[in-house]
Design an enzyme around this catalytic site. Sequence first.
Site, PDB file in Angstrom:
ATOM      1  N   TYR A 186      45.262  90.074  77.108  1.00  9.46           N
ATOM      2  CA  TYR A 186      44.749  91.423  76.847  1.00  9.46           C
ATOM      3  C   TYR A 186      45.611  92.476  77.544  1.00  9.46           C
ATOM      4  O   TYR A 186      45.944  92.312  78.730  1.00  9.46           O
ATOM      5  CB  TYR A 186      43.311  91.554  77.359  1.00  9.46           C
ATOM      6  CG  TYR A 186      42.353  90.535  76.797  1.00  9.46           C
ATOM      7  CD1 TYR A 186      42.457  90.080  75.489  1.00  9.46           C
ATOM      8  CD2 TYR A 186      41.333  90.018  77.590  1.00  9.46           C
ATOM      9  CE1 TYR A 186      41.573  89.153  74.981  1.00  9.46           C
ATOM     10  CE2 TYR A 186      40.434  89.086  77.097  1.00  9.46           C
ATOM     11  CZ  TYR A 186      40.552  88.655  75.784  1.00  9.46           C
ATOM     12  OH  TYR A 186      39.672  87.719  75.293  1.00  9.46           O
ATOM     13  N   LYS A 229      44.741  84.360  72.226  1.00 11.79           N
ATOM     14  CA  LYS A 229      43.576  85.148  71.813  1.00 11.79           C
ATOM     15  C   LYS A 229      43.798  86.562  72.330  1.00 11.79           C
ATOM     16  O   LYS A 229      44.009  86.761  73.531  1.00 11.79           O
ATOM     17  CB  LYS A 229      42.298  84.554  72.405  1.00 11.79           C
ATOM     18  CG  LYS A 229      41.055  85.413  72.220  1.00 11.79           C
ATOM     19  CD  LYS A 229      39.906  84.866  73.053  1.00 11.79           C
ATOM     20  CE  LYS A 229      38.729  85.818  73.101  1.00 11.79           C
ATOM     21  NZ  LYS A 229      37.696  85.372  74.073  1.00 11.79           N
ATOM     22  N   ASP A 244      31.650  82.387  78.075  1.00 16.50           N
ATOM     23  CA  ASP A 244      32.130  82.624  79.440  1.00 16.50           C
ATOM     24  C   ASP A 244      31.827  84.059  79.876  1.00 16.50           C
ATOM     25  O   ASP A 244      32.646  84.726  80.492  1.00 16.50           O
ATOM     26  CB  ASP A 244      33.630  82.351  79.518  1.00 16.50           C
ATOM     27  CG  ASP A 244      34.432  83.184  78.515  1.00 16.50           C
ATOM     28  OD1 ASP A 244      33.872  83.585  77.474  1.00 16.50           O
ATOM     29  OD2 ASP A 244      35.620  83.433  78.765  1.00 16.50           O
ATOM     30  N   GLY A 298      35.324  90.949  70.245  1.00 16.12           N
ATOM     31  CA  GLY A 298      35.120  92.321  70.690  1.00 16.12           C
ATOM     32  C   GLY A 298      33.696  92.659  71.081  1.00 16.12           C
ATOM     33  O   GLY A 298      32.831  91.788  71.225  1.00 16.12           O
TER      34      GLY A 298
END
Length: 275
Positions: free
Chosen positions: A156, A188, A37, A214
């Site tokens: 995140y 995640k 993505d 990452g």
Amino acid sequence: MSIFELNPVGTTSALGREIRLRRIMGTDGRLMTVALDQAVPRGVAPRLADLKSVFDKIVEGEPDAFTVFKGVAGHLLAGRAKQVPLIIKGSTFCVDFHPTYDATVGQVADCLRLGADAIAVGISAGSQHQVAMLEMLSAVTQEAHQWGLPVVCHAYPSGELWGDRKGSTESVMYAARAAAECGTDIVKTWYTGSAEEFRKVVDATPTIVVAAGGAPANSPIDVLNQAAAVMDAGGAGMTAGRNIWGADDPAGMVRALKAVIHDGANPGDALKLIG
């Protein structure tokens, strides 16, 4: 018949959710998935310009699942004899234009119509848009669970309000815990640099936790060492993007990561699976 002999899920959506999670995670409760993505959040990388070609190479390594936006799922899976569990990305940020706001770009209905095994949405914890992101995640989770569809949250701590605490174990723990509190099935999140620090995140998050792969690593062994540390910390696995589709041997990279995650292989031994 006693109550303990009754069908535990009846005809509820709980069975669908369990079956779909098993497709993604298998019998060992671990997963190694590939993120494709990339184009909307970070631009069209040269390797992903011909998306089908790189996907064909990745599939040779047999990842547990992969994540894409709804518009390209058919391009990759239609007519394929051997299917790969599909996760549809239902939201997205963009590093250049809206870095801390995930726009909704996919619905639960899209996932069901396309045969996906989960929907993934993102939150930017610590941003001025956090309220909207949590509302979006909670609404998606409620609808998805009504239909037996698992939810993956890309949680995140990327918000501007963290200041110099962005990326700290504290911030990652907060983002992951927020996602779990909203009901997500799999979180995640960012890796925190060591097994010791990532264990704090895993221990504080009452749901399945996986690490994001990452930025591009200097060497494949760095990616494998990170995967090993995530597993040592009690994580369930890793989702990697650039370190797989950007690798010289994408299929070998998938096989090596699966060896570390599923089989507990030493990173040095797993490295031999990469051509």
